[in-house]
Design a protein around this motif. Sequence first.
Motif, PDB file in Angstrom:
ATOM      1  N   ALA A   1       0.786  -1.273  -0.016  1.00 32.06           N
ATOM      2  CA  ALA A   1      -0.075   0.053   0.149  1.00 32.06           C
ATOM      3  C   ALA A   1       0.839   1.275   0.087  1.00 32.06           C
ATOM      4  CB  ALA A   1      -1.121  -0.172   1.181  1.00 32.06           C
ATOM      5  N   TYR A   2       0.274   2.315  -0.468  1.00 30.76           N
ATOM      6  CA  TYR A   2       1.100   3.610  -0.691  1.00 30.76           C
ATOM      7  C   TYR A   2       0.716   4.377   0.253  1.00 30.76           C
ATOM      8  CZ  TYR A   2       2.157   1.072  -4.851  1.00 30.76           C
ATOM      9  OH  TYR A   2       2.558   0.178  -5.970  1.00 30.76           O
ATOM     10  N   GLY A   3       1.656   5.420   1.093  1.00 29.99           N
ATOM     11  CA  GLY A   3       1.283   6.760   1.841  1.00 29.99           C
ATOM     12  C   GLY A   3       0.888   6.304   2.975  1.00 29.99           C
ATOM     13  N   LEU A   4       1.322   5.221   3.812  1.00 29.32           N
ATOM     14  CA  LEU A   4       1.101   5.327   5.317  1.00 29.32           C
ATOM     15  C   LEU A   4       1.647   6.677   5.900  1.00 29.32           C
ATOM     16  CD1 LEU A   4       0.048   3.851   7.965  1.00 29.32           C
ATOM     17  CD2 LEU A   4       2.447   3.120   8.100  1.00 29.32           C
ATOM     18  N   VAL A   5       0.609   7.360   6.576  1.00 22.21           N
ATOM     19  CA  VAL A   5       0.893   8.911   7.107  1.00 22.21           C
ATOM     20  C   VAL A   5       1.797   8.627   8.472  1.00 22.21           C
ATOM     21  CG1 VAL A   5       0.217  11.024   7.815  1.00 22.21           C
ATOM     22  CG2 VAL A   5      -1.056   9.751   6.017  1.00 22.21           C
ATOM     23  N   MET A  58       3.187  -5.607   3.697  1.00 18.91           N
ATOM     24  CA  MET A  58       2.529  -6.133   4.662  1.00 18.91           C
ATOM     25  C   MET A  58       2.361  -7.796   4.372  1.00 18.91           C
ATOM     26  SD  MET A  58      -0.221  -4.850   7.652  1.00 18.91           S
ATOM     27  CE  MET A  58       0.285  -4.985   9.393  1.00 18.91           C
ATOM     28  N   PHE A  59       2.865  -8.698   5.472  1.00 19.96           N
ATOM     29  CA  PHE A  59       2.570 -10.150   5.014  1.00 19.96           C
ATOM     30  C   PHE A  59       2.220 -10.870   6.281  1.00 19.96           C
ATOM     31  CE2 PHE A  59       7.293  -9.379   5.574  1.00 19.96           C
ATOM     32  CZ  PHE A  59       7.645 -10.262   6.395  1.00 19.96           C
ATOM     33  N   ILE A 118       1.402 -10.759  11.780  1.00 16.56           N
ATOM     34  CA  ILE A 118       1.983 -10.054  10.509  1.00 16.56           C
ATOM     35  C   ILE A 118       3.070  -9.123  10.743  1.00 16.56           C
ATOM     36  CG2 ILE A 118      -0.486 -10.372   9.685  1.00 16.56           C
ATOM     37  CD1 ILE A 118      -1.349  -7.670  10.775  1.00 16.56           C
ATOM     38  N   ARG A 119       3.433  -9.141   9.606  1.00 18.41           N
ATOM     39  CA  ARG A 119       4.759  -8.149   9.506  1.00 18.41           C
ATOM     40  C   ARG A 119       4.393  -6.815   8.731  1.00 18.41           C
ATOM     41  NH1 ARG A 119       9.375 -10.331  10.988  1.00 18.41           N
ATOM     42  NH2 ARG A 119       9.886  -7.971  11.560  1.00 18.41           N
ATOM     43  N   LEU A 120       5.259  -5.699   8.993  1.00 16.93           N
ATOM     44  CA  LEU A 120       5.265  -4.293   8.286  1.00 16.93           C
ATOM     45  C   LEU A 120       6.574  -4.070   7.928  1.00 16.93           C
ATOM     46  CD1 LEU A 120       2.936  -2.257   7.283  1.00 16.93           C
ATOM     47  CD2 LEU A 120       3.552  -1.236   9.610  1.00 16.93           C
ATOM     48  N   PHE A 121       6.992  -3.717   6.674  1.00 16.54           N
ATOM     49  CA  PHE A 121       8.177  -2.996   6.203  1.00 16.54           C
ATOM     50  C   PHE A 121       7.820  -1.938   5.270  1.00 16.54           C
ATOM     51  CE2 PHE A 121       9.213  -7.119   7.612  1.00 16.54           C
ATOM     52  CZ  PHE A 121      10.625  -7.118   7.952  1.00 16.54           C
ATOM     53  N   SER A 122       8.604  -0.876   5.242  1.00 18.76           N
ATOM     54  CA  SER A 122       8.760   0.259   4.589  1.00 18.76           C
ATOM     55  C   SER A 122       9.125  -0.300   3.062  1.00 18.76           C
ATOM     56  CB  SER A 122       9.405   1.483   5.033  1.00 18.76           C
ATOM     57  OG  SER A 122      10.748   1.023   5.353  1.00 18.76           O
ATOM     58  N   PRO A 171      -2.384 -16.827  10.759  1.00 26.30           N
ATOM     59  CA  PRO A 171      -2.793 -16.104   9.658  1.00 26.30           C
ATOM     60  C   PRO A 171      -2.291 -16.600   8.349  1.00 26.30           C
ATOM     61  CG  PRO A 171      -0.948 -15.226  10.688  1.00 26.30           C
ATOM     62  CD  PRO A 171      -1.301 -16.225  11.616  1.00 26.30           C
ATOM     63  N   MET A 172      -3.041 -16.388   7.270  1.00 23.23           N
ATOM     64  CA  MET A 172      -2.752 -16.766   5.993  1.00 23.23           C
ATOM     65  C   MET A 172      -2.978 -15.771   4.916  1.00 23.23           C
ATOM     66  SD  MET A 172      -4.380 -20.563   5.537  1.00 23.23           S
ATOM     67  CE  MET A 172      -3.731 -20.838   3.894  1.00 23.23           C
ATOM     68  N   GLY A 173      -4.316 -15.457   4.861  1.00 26.84           N
ATOM     69  CA  GLY A 173      -4.719 -14.179   3.901  1.00 26.84           C
ATOM     70  C   GLY A 173      -4.358 -12.797   4.370  1.00 26.84           C
ATOM     71  N   ILE A 174      -4.018 -11.688   3.731  1.00 24.81           N
ATOM     72  CA  ILE A 174      -3.777 -10.484   3.926  1.00 24.81           C
ATOM     73  C   ILE A 174      -3.984  -9.530   2.852  1.00 24.81           C
ATOM     74  CG2 ILE A 174      -1.236 -10.261   3.780  1.00 24.81           C
ATOM     75  CD1 ILE A 174      -1.315  -8.612   6.418  1.00 24.81           C
ATOM     76  N   SER A 175      -4.541  -8.465   3.130  1.00 21.56           N
ATOM     77  CA  SER A 175      -4.844  -7.344   2.265  1.00 21.56           C
ATOM     78  C   SER A 175      -4.812  -5.891   2.938  1.00 21.56           C
ATOM     79  CB  SER A 175      -5.941  -7.518   1.389  1.00 21.56           C
ATOM     80  OG  SER A 175      -5.900  -6.712   0.227  1.00 21.56           O
ATOM     81  N   LEU A 176      -4.179  -5.153   2.136  1.00 21.45           N
ATOM     82  CA  LEU A 176      -4.194  -3.579   2.881  1.00 21.45           C
ATOM     83  C   LEU A 176      -5.424  -2.654   2.379  1.00 21.45           C
ATOM     84  CD1 LEU A 176      -0.459  -3.231   3.161  1.00 21.45           C
ATOM     85  CD2 LEU A 176      -2.090  -3.410   5.000  1.00 21.45           C
ATOM     86  N   TYR A 177      -6.068  -1.866   3.081  1.00 19.64           N
ATOM     87  CA  TYR A 177      -7.010  -1.255   2.497  1.00 19.64           C
ATOM     88  C   TYR A 177      -6.853   0.267   3.042  1.00 19.64           C
ATOM     89  CZ  TYR A 177     -11.528   1.479   2.879  1.00 19.64           C
ATOM     90  OH  TYR A 177     -12.454   2.568   2.650  1.00 19.64           O
TER      91      TYR A 177
END
Length: 338
Positions: free
Chosen positions: A93-97, A108-109, A117-121, A147-153
């Motif tokens: 995803a783009y533009g996390l403030v 994210m995965f 779940i993990r989060l990287f720039s 966890p298996m599936g993931i999607s960002l909104y």
Amino acid sequence: MKKLLSLFIILLVIQSCKTSKLPAIAPNIITEKTINDTDDPAIWVNPSDASKSIVFGTDKETNGAIYAFDLDGKIIEEKTIRNIQRPNNIDVAYGLVINDSTTVDVLMFAERERSQIRLFSVPDMTPLDNGGFPVFIDEKDPEMKLPMGISLYKSPKDESMYAIVGRKVGPAEGYLHQYKLVVKQNGSVEIELVREFGKFSGKKEIEAIAVDSELGFVYYSDEQHCIRKYYAEPEMGNEELSCFGGDDFKSDIEGIAIASYTNGEGYIIVSDQQKGQFNIYSRKTNAFIKAVNLSTLETDGCEVVTVPLNATFKNGLFVAMNDEKNFYFYDLGKLGME
């Protein structure tokens, strides 16, 4: 000799059942191979130079990794994340403030064997999660924590960013959890559970999740039942909007990719895993349009972008997992959706 001939014929029949009868469309690029078992891709479009965009792909095993590939399918080792314990699905995803003057693109995965779940720039690949965010923490059954599936909104309303997460095993109601990414004053990121939603038929499992952030919908594959559709905005409620496409698949309904164009036009592309092809639906109406054979084997995840990237992918890029430890890249024009 007769036994060997009979076995050969049986193997041919089994293979033919997994192969689409539609004309095969060859990929433009086949990536270098991973170590274990590819699963799900994500595409980061470089805003400064689209030809330097990155395709990320999970390699699911205890010694798993998030591979980074350039548009020629070569592994970018310095941007590959290794020693991940069974990563499944992945999203960008783009533009996390972060603050008034700083935003970052993020990857994210799901890390299944660590129940987090993990989060990287992106593209610097800096971890933003202090080692990981635990999910499904209130579940008593350990199997329901994986966890298996993931999607960002990313909400168009206020630019809030959410992770929608599925799991290996879950209940008939509330199979998905939606977490808000909360940035603290010091720049650190936490997650906050905002809702539990989503029906499950109980037939197999739910893995593939895709979000249409522009139109505000979540789609996910109830694997031997249908493609389910919900609102992505938490305040819009948990009512199921649609359960479609079930009769169009041989067995497992797998990866989902959303090809977005202006004015709500576009397509939802879904892997018909055992039939060896992809079903294409209208983004506006969810009506079935056609199926295509992209020559992949047992495809799990897929992803798409509709912007031109380079001379090879001048119509956009479609990426599909292939069951030979690699991913296939296609110019989007090859899918013939004009």
